[in-house]
Design a protein around this motif. Structure first.
Motif, mmCIF file in Angstrom:
data_model
loop_
_atom_site.group_PDB
_atom_site.id
_atom_site.type_symbol
_atom_site.label_atom_id
_atom_site.label_comp_id
_atom_site.label_asym_id
_atom_site.label_seq_id
_atom_site.Cartn_x
_atom_site.Cartn_y
_atom_site.Cartn_z
ATOM 1 N N VAL A 9 -6.641 17.833 -13.630
ATOM 2 C CA VAL A 9 -7.167 17.353 -12.872
ATOM 3 C C VAL A 9 -5.914 16.287 -11.588
ATOM 4 N N ILE A 10 -6.235 16.384 -10.338
ATOM 5 C CA ILE A 10 -4.587 15.471 -9.148
ATOM 6 C C ILE A 10 -5.711 14.591 -8.773
ATOM 7 N N ASP A 11 -5.304 13.490 -8.923
ATOM 8 C CA ASP A 11 -6.186 12.338 -8.654
ATOM 9 C C ASP A 11 -5.061 10.983 -7.277
ATOM 10 N N GLY A 12 -4.112 11.448 -6.472
ATOM 11 C CA GLY A 12 -3.224 10.503 -6.241
ATOM 12 C C GLY A 12 -2.361 10.351 -6.137
ATOM 13 N N TRP A 13 -1.782 10.076 -7.570
ATOM 14 C CA TRP A 13 0.128 10.039 -7.566
ATOM 15 C C TRP A 13 -0.959 10.604 -9.488
ATOM 16 N N SER A 69 -11.963 11.882 -3.003
ATOM 17 C CA SER A 69 -11.269 13.539 -3.036
ATOM 18 C C SER A 69 -9.749 13.370 -3.902
ATOM 19 N N PHE A 70 -10.476 14.804 -4.959
ATOM 20 C CA PHE A 70 -8.803 15.301 -5.986
ATOM 21 C C PHE A 70 -9.412 16.502 -6.232
ATOM 22 N N PHE A 71 -8.475 17.120 -6.813
ATOM 23 C CA PHE A 71 -7.976 18.349 -7.013
ATOM 24 C C PHE A 71 -7.669 18.852 -8.083
ATOM 25 N N GLN A 92 -2.583 12.771 -19.665
ATOM 26 C CA GLN A 92 -2.513 11.716 -18.526
ATOM 27 C C GLN A 92 -1.203 11.371 -17.923
ATOM 28 N N VAL A 93 -0.728 10.956 -17.016
ATOM 29 C CA VAL A 93 0.291 10.364 -16.364
ATOM 30 C C VAL A 93 0.467 10.692 -15.137
ATOM 31 N N LYS A 94 1.132 9.013 -14.599
ATOM 32 C CA LYS A 94 1.479 8.629 -13.289
ATOM 33 C C LYS A 94 2.403 8.918 -12.853
ATOM 34 N N LEU A 95 2.719 9.807 -11.316
ATOM 35 C CA LEU A 95 3.754 9.884 -10.972
ATOM 36 C C LEU A 95 4.430 9.398 -10.116
ATOM 37 N N SER A 96 5.892 8.878 -10.219
ATOM 38 C CA SER A 96 6.785 7.993 -9.014
ATOM 39 C C SER A 96 6.271 8.305 -7.890
ATOM 40 N N ASN A 97 6.600 7.395 -7.373
ATOM 41 C CA ASN A 97 6.111 7.368 -5.246
ATOM 42 C C ASN A 97 7.195 9.092 -5.375
ATOM 43 N N LYS A 157 1.057 -1.300 -0.106
ATOM 44 C CA LYS A 157 -0.147 -0.245 -0.085
ATOM 45 C C LYS A 157 0.859 1.129 0.433
ATOM 46 N N VAL A 158 0.144 2.463 -0.777
ATOM 47 C CA VAL A 158 1.427 3.505 -1.247
ATOM 48 C C VAL A 158 0.042 4.650 -0.579
ATOM 49 N N GLU A 159 1.112 5.542 0.530
ATOM 50 C CA GLU A 159 -0.247 6.336 0.578
ATOM 51 C C GLU A 159 -1.044 7.222 -0.318
ATOM 52 N N LYS A 160 -1.976 8.048 -0.333
ATOM 53 C CA LYS A 160 -2.476 9.106 -0.673
ATOM 54 C C LYS A 160 -1.218 10.644 -0.732
ATOM 55 N N PRO A 161 -0.678 11.375 -2.186
ATOM 56 C CA PRO A 161 0.574 11.660 -1.496
ATOM 57 C C PRO A 161 -0.281 13.377 -0.779
ATOM 58 N N PHE A 162 0.717 14.210 -0.199
ATOM 59 C CA PHE A 162 -0.435 15.812 0.052
ATOM 60 C C PHE A 162 -0.309 16.598 -1.069
#
Length: 423
Positions: free
Chosen positions: A139-143, A65-67, A234-239, A28-33
């Motif tokens: 739109v930012i949803d998680g990573w 939630s998303f931003f 649309q991209v997915k960032l690393s942790n 499990k990886v937590e959502k980013p701040f």
């Protein structure tokens, strides 16, 4: 203090191989701040921005939630920028089916952005006002980061490897050859201002109207070939996270993407936004409205985005971006590898038939079909599928989606330079 006491106080280090192993095992990886800052200077007062941090895919469920962060650079007045700021998000969300999972929601988002941009443009043009606006909508949803844009505002991504990536495409006729060809093929003329004596000056513009951009929302005084269909990436960032810099052309006319990113590395987002604006002002002066949003996507446990030393720019881009095939999209919950940004989706076509897909929502019980753009339910006799040819001369072929109501089909045909046969 003894060496033993110092050792006990020092936090235990986790080997990199162990961290990578945890990711590979899909722990499990937590959502980013999300931390953000905004700064700007007004010259004409036509820049607007949107920061919305309380969005939820499922109402009253904070875990969904998303931003949303956006910049609207108006021209020929402020009406379009204000209208789009107030209505675009709602139109996008209304185009996403209800009751779907997060992965399905993210997969539906690029198409919903297209529908939302077009619907907002139709609604604004019905007001009969002539102003227009660029839009860069994030739109930012998680990573996962999804960016939709028309015009020449820009969003860049600065990763922890200090490699800067452009997440938007500039729709300026001067620089974009493909857009010039599309506009002329659709019936527009492209040229510079022509002064007495035959001297051409200034950037390339589209006529009628004289707009320097090939895509925007609004601009009812120019041809329909100035389209509201956004480029979407649309991209997915690393942790490891990353930083987004979203800004109007008052910034990008003065600074390159690399210079803007470098000018504020290692600083908190609020201060970073101010420094980007300050650097643009120092470089060029205040010649246009200048608005900047800095958004940090920060790994859990870090108060600010970790700073890293500047690396040489010969880092291979293939190590930063890794593109998944469409068939594998959203079929894994594994977090992206350290230092890698996964490209999930990118499309910039100005053709609705290529952006809306072939499936379309319907109400099987009532026999109604839902317009893919305006989300209005109608009977099949009241509209046309987008693949069925022009509104004015539909070919006798089986129904293929997505379905468009009459008004949206007319808008689509006009954007493609198609006109009714008057003979």
């Amino acid at each position: 203090m003894s060496q033993a006491e110092v050792s006990r106080m020092r936090p235990s280090l986790v080997p990199l191989a162990t961290l990578l192993g945890r990711e590979m095992r899909n722990e499990k990886v937590e959502k980013p701040f999300i931390k953000y800052g905004q700064a700007g200077l007004a010259k004409k007062g036509e820049d607007y921005f949107l920061i919305k941090v309380d969005c939820q895919r499922i109402p009253d469920n904070p875990s969904t939630s998303f931003f949303v962060f956006a910049i609207f650079d108006g021209h020929n007045g402020i009406s379009a920028a204000i209208f789009v700021k107030e209505n675009l998000l709602r139109n996008v969300l209304n185009a996403i089916p209800q009751g779907i999972s997060r992965e399905e929601w993210l997969q539906a988002l690029p198409r919903a952005l297209v529908a939302g941009f077009v619907k907002t443009d139709i609604e604004f043009q019905q007001k009969g006002e002539t102003s227009g606006t660029t839009v860069t909508f994030v739109v930012i949803d998680g990573w996962t980061v999804t960016v939709a844009s028309v015009g020449d505002s820009r969003c860049i991504l600065d990763t922890q490897d200090s490699v800067v990536s452009l997440l938007t495409v500039d729709h300026r006729l001067e620089e974009n050859v493909e857009e010039r060809e599309r506009v002329t093929a659709s019936g527009g003329a492209v040229g510079r201002l022509n002064f007495f004596g035959g001297n051409e000056v200034g950037p390339l513009r589209c006529w009628p109207g004289g707009l320097c951009l090939s895509r925007s929302i609004g601009d009812t005084d120019v041809g329909e070939f100035i389209v509201p269909i956004p480029h979407v990436k649309q991209v997915k960032l690393s942790n490891a996270g990353g930083r987004l810099i979203i800004a109007s052309d008052g910034i990008w006319d003065a600074l390159s993407s690399d210079v803007a990113a470098k000018s504020c590395r290692g600083l908190p987002a609020e201060l970073a936004a101010k420094l980007v604006v300050k650097e643009a002002l120092r470089s060029r002066g205040l010649k246009d409205d200048t608005t900047c949003l800095v958004v940090d996507i920060i790994p859990s446990g870090y108060p600010v985005l970790p700073a890293t030393p500047m690396k040489k720019q010969n880092v291979l881009s293939s190590l930063i971006f890794r593109k998944r095939s469409q068939n594998s999209l959203y079929k894994t919950n594994k977090p992206s590898a350290v230092g890698v940004v996964e490209e999930l989706f990118e499309e910039g076509s100005a053709m609705l038939v290529e952006r809306l897909g072939k499936d379309f929502p319907s109400n099987e019980d009532s026999g109604l079909l839902r317009c893919a753009v305006c989300q209005v339910d109608q009977t099949p006799a009241e509209g046309l599928p987008v693949n069925s040819g022009t509104f004015f001369s539909p070919p006798p072929k089986p129904w293929e989606g997505p379905y468009l109501c009459t008004s949206c089909q007319k808008k689509k045909d006009a954007m493609e330079g198609k006109r009714p046969d008057l003979h």
